[in-house]
Design a protein around this motif. Structure first.
Motif, mmCIF file in Angstrom:
data_model
loop_
_atom_site.group_PDB
_atom_site.id
_atom_site.type_symbol
_atom_site.label_atom_id
_atom_site.label_comp_id
_atom_site.label_asym_id
_atom_site.label_seq_id
_atom_site.Cartn_x
_atom_site.Cartn_y
_atom_site.Cartn_z
ATOM 1 N N GLU A 40 0.849 -1.195 -0.023
ATOM 2 C CA GLU A 40 -0.157 0.148 -0.083
ATOM 3 C C GLU A 40 0.915 1.230 0.282
ATOM 4 N N THR A 41 0.301 2.266 -0.570
ATOM 5 C CA THR A 41 1.163 3.403 -0.683
ATOM 6 C C THR A 41 1.273 4.169 0.446
ATOM 7 N N GLN A 42 2.268 4.590 1.157
ATOM 8 C CA GLN A 42 2.500 5.465 2.055
ATOM 9 C C GLN A 42 3.677 6.528 1.965
ATOM 10 N N LYS A 43 4.041 7.061 3.057
ATOM 11 C CA LYS A 43 4.945 8.100 2.607
ATOM 12 C C LYS A 43 6.432 7.698 2.048
ATOM 13 N N LEU A 44 6.839 8.145 0.916
ATOM 14 C CA LEU A 44 8.164 7.730 0.236
ATOM 15 C C LEU A 44 8.020 6.428 -0.277
ATOM 16 N N GLY A 45 7.019 5.754 -0.522
ATOM 17 C CA GLY A 45 7.070 4.496 -1.111
ATOM 18 C C GLY A 45 5.775 3.663 -0.715
ATOM 19 N N ASP A 46 5.805 2.639 -1.316
ATOM 20 C CA ASP A 46 4.906 1.404 -1.375
ATOM 21 C C ASP A 46 5.341 0.384 -0.223
ATOM 22 N N MET A 47 4.525 -0.046 0.730
ATOM 23 C CA MET A 47 4.982 -0.650 1.861
ATOM 24 C C MET A 47 4.395 -2.018 1.967
ATOM 25 N N ALA A 48 4.831 -2.867 2.702
ATOM 26 C CA ALA A 48 4.335 -4.172 3.007
ATOM 27 C C ALA A 48 4.787 -4.665 4.370
ATOM 28 N N VAL A 58 9.615 -5.915 6.813
ATOM 29 C CA VAL A 58 8.980 -4.557 6.396
ATOM 30 C C VAL A 58 9.431 -4.396 4.790
ATOM 31 N N PHE A 59 8.693 -4.402 4.044
ATOM 32 C CA PHE A 59 8.993 -4.305 2.406
ATOM 33 C C PHE A 59 8.940 -2.870 2.274
ATOM 34 N N PRO A 62 10.498 2.166 -2.838
ATOM 35 C CA PRO A 62 10.663 3.758 -2.609
ATOM 36 C C PRO A 62 10.081 4.335 -3.774
ATOM 37 N N SER A 63 9.296 5.477 -3.487
ATOM 38 C CA SER A 63 8.660 6.223 -4.607
ATOM 39 C C SER A 63 9.387 7.497 -4.960
ATOM 40 N N THR A 64 10.667 7.493 -4.518
ATOM 41 C CA THR A 64 11.493 8.631 -4.545
ATOM 42 C C THR A 64 12.361 8.779 -6.132
ATOM 43 N N PHE A 65 12.159 7.627 -6.786
ATOM 44 C CA PHE A 65 12.967 7.534 -8.055
ATOM 45 C C PHE A 65 14.120 6.769 -7.627
ATOM 46 N N MET A 66 14.752 6.031 -8.260
ATOM 47 C CA MET A 66 16.338 5.400 -8.032
ATOM 48 C C MET A 66 17.309 6.323 -7.405
ATOM 49 N N TYR A 75 14.323 7.250 6.328
ATOM 50 C CA TYR A 75 13.025 7.483 6.783
ATOM 51 C C TYR A 75 12.402 6.471 7.294
ATOM 52 N N TRP A 76 12.400 5.059 6.688
ATOM 53 C CA TRP A 76 11.894 4.088 7.246
ATOM 54 C C TRP A 76 12.560 3.295 7.987
ATOM 55 N N LEU A 77 13.957 3.425 8.066
ATOM 56 C CA LEU A 77 14.582 2.642 9.159
ATOM 57 C C LEU A 77 14.576 3.340 10.446
ATOM 58 N N THR A 78 14.345 4.758 10.434
ATOM 59 C CA THR A 78 14.115 5.458 11.668
ATOM 60 C C THR A 78 12.714 5.291 12.248
ATOM 61 N N LYS A 79 11.675 5.032 11.302
ATOM 62 C CA LYS A 79 10.500 5.124 11.534
ATOM 63 C C LYS A 79 10.120 3.697 12.274
ATOM 64 N N GLU A 80 10.629 2.702 11.698
ATOM 65 C CA GLU A 80 10.175 1.535 11.922
ATOM 66 C C GLU A 80 11.247 0.911 12.881
ATOM 67 N N LYS A 81 12.285 1.683 13.317
ATOM 68 C CA LYS A 81 13.359 1.523 14.342
ATOM 69 C C LYS A 81 14.105 0.117 13.990
ATOM 70 N N VAL A 82 14.490 0.136 12.977
ATOM 71 C CA VAL A 82 15.326 -1.205 12.376
ATOM 72 C C VAL A 82 16.694 -0.825 12.560
ATOM 73 N N PRO A 83 17.348 -1.880 12.937
ATOM 74 C CA PRO A 83 19.038 -1.527 13.086
ATOM 75 C C PRO A 83 19.807 -1.751 11.497
ATOM 76 N N HIS A 84 20.677 -0.970 11.299
ATOM 77 C CA HIS A 84 21.327 -1.089 10.080
ATOM 78 C C HIS A 84 21.653 -2.408 9.434
ATOM 79 N N GLU A 85 22.126 -3.208 10.688
ATOM 80 C CA GLU A 85 22.609 -4.578 10.205
ATOM 81 C C GLU A 85 21.155 -5.442 9.620
#
Length: 188
Positions: A40-48, A58-59, A62-66, A75-85
């Motif tokens: 589904e379309t969300q901020k800066l991309g399609d998410m699932a 979390v898939f 990005p809708s920002t173009f390549m 944005y989504w790393l921070t929002k979803e609190k996903v560590p870089h690894e």
């Protein structure tokens, strides 16, 4: 619960849908079709979101173009609190033969503008990237036309099996870890 951000790189819009450069989107779409979930379309991309044996994937497409992919990724790393690894970026690679797959934990952008932007926004070259080979069978000076070109007949025939293998790699990355996955999949 462990959470992962799986990013497929590509460009939005129908004209890019079947291009080599959009293999990241294609891999995620194949995964979604196989496991029966929708974006589904969300901020800066399609998410699932997809659950796999106690882990949350979390898939992001990005809708920002390549060339501006880093904005959506950070944005989504921070929002979803996903560590870089636990970040995995799926991208096309001209330096690999068609369909070959390679998982790496760090490295250069290899001239890929999407990776270049992600690297700049993350301020590191240490993040997991899954490179899908599209080969380099183009004439001198025709690189842009090639990556933005559509798959040829032979590639289209081989693509489903390679997409299947790509989904296996993503599941292995999440369940078995990056090192085991590199040992099992690189060069296959």
């Amino acid at each position: 619960m462990k959470k992962f951000l799986i990013v497929g790189l590509g460009n939005i819009g129908d004209k890019y849908e079947e291009t080599r450069h959009n293999i990241g989107f294609k891999v995620l779409d194949f995964f979604a079709k196989q496991e029966d979930f929708a974006f589904e379309t969300q901020k800066l991309g399609d998410m699932a979101t997809y659950k796999l044996k106690g882990r949350t994937l979390v898939f992001l497409k990005p809708s920002t173009f390549m060339n501006l992919s880093g904005k959506a990724v950070t944005y989504w790393l921070t929002k979803e609190k996903v560590p870089h690894e636990n970040l995995l970026v799926i991208t096309d690679d001209l330096n690999l033969p068609f369909g070959s797959i390679r998982l790496k934990t760090k490295g250069s952008d290899g001239g890929h503008n999407g990776l270049k932007d992600i690297q700049a926004k993350l301020n590191t070259t240490k993040y997991n990237r899954f490179r899908f080979g599209i080969s380099d069978t183009f004439s001198k000076g025709r690189q842009v036309d090639y990556v933005l070109g559509e798959w040829n007949t032979e590639e289209m025939e081989k693509l489903p099996e390679r997409l299947e293998k790509s989904v296996e790699l993503i599941k292995s990355f999440v369940l078995a870890g990056v090192n085991n996955t590199m040992n099992s999949f690189n060069g296959k």
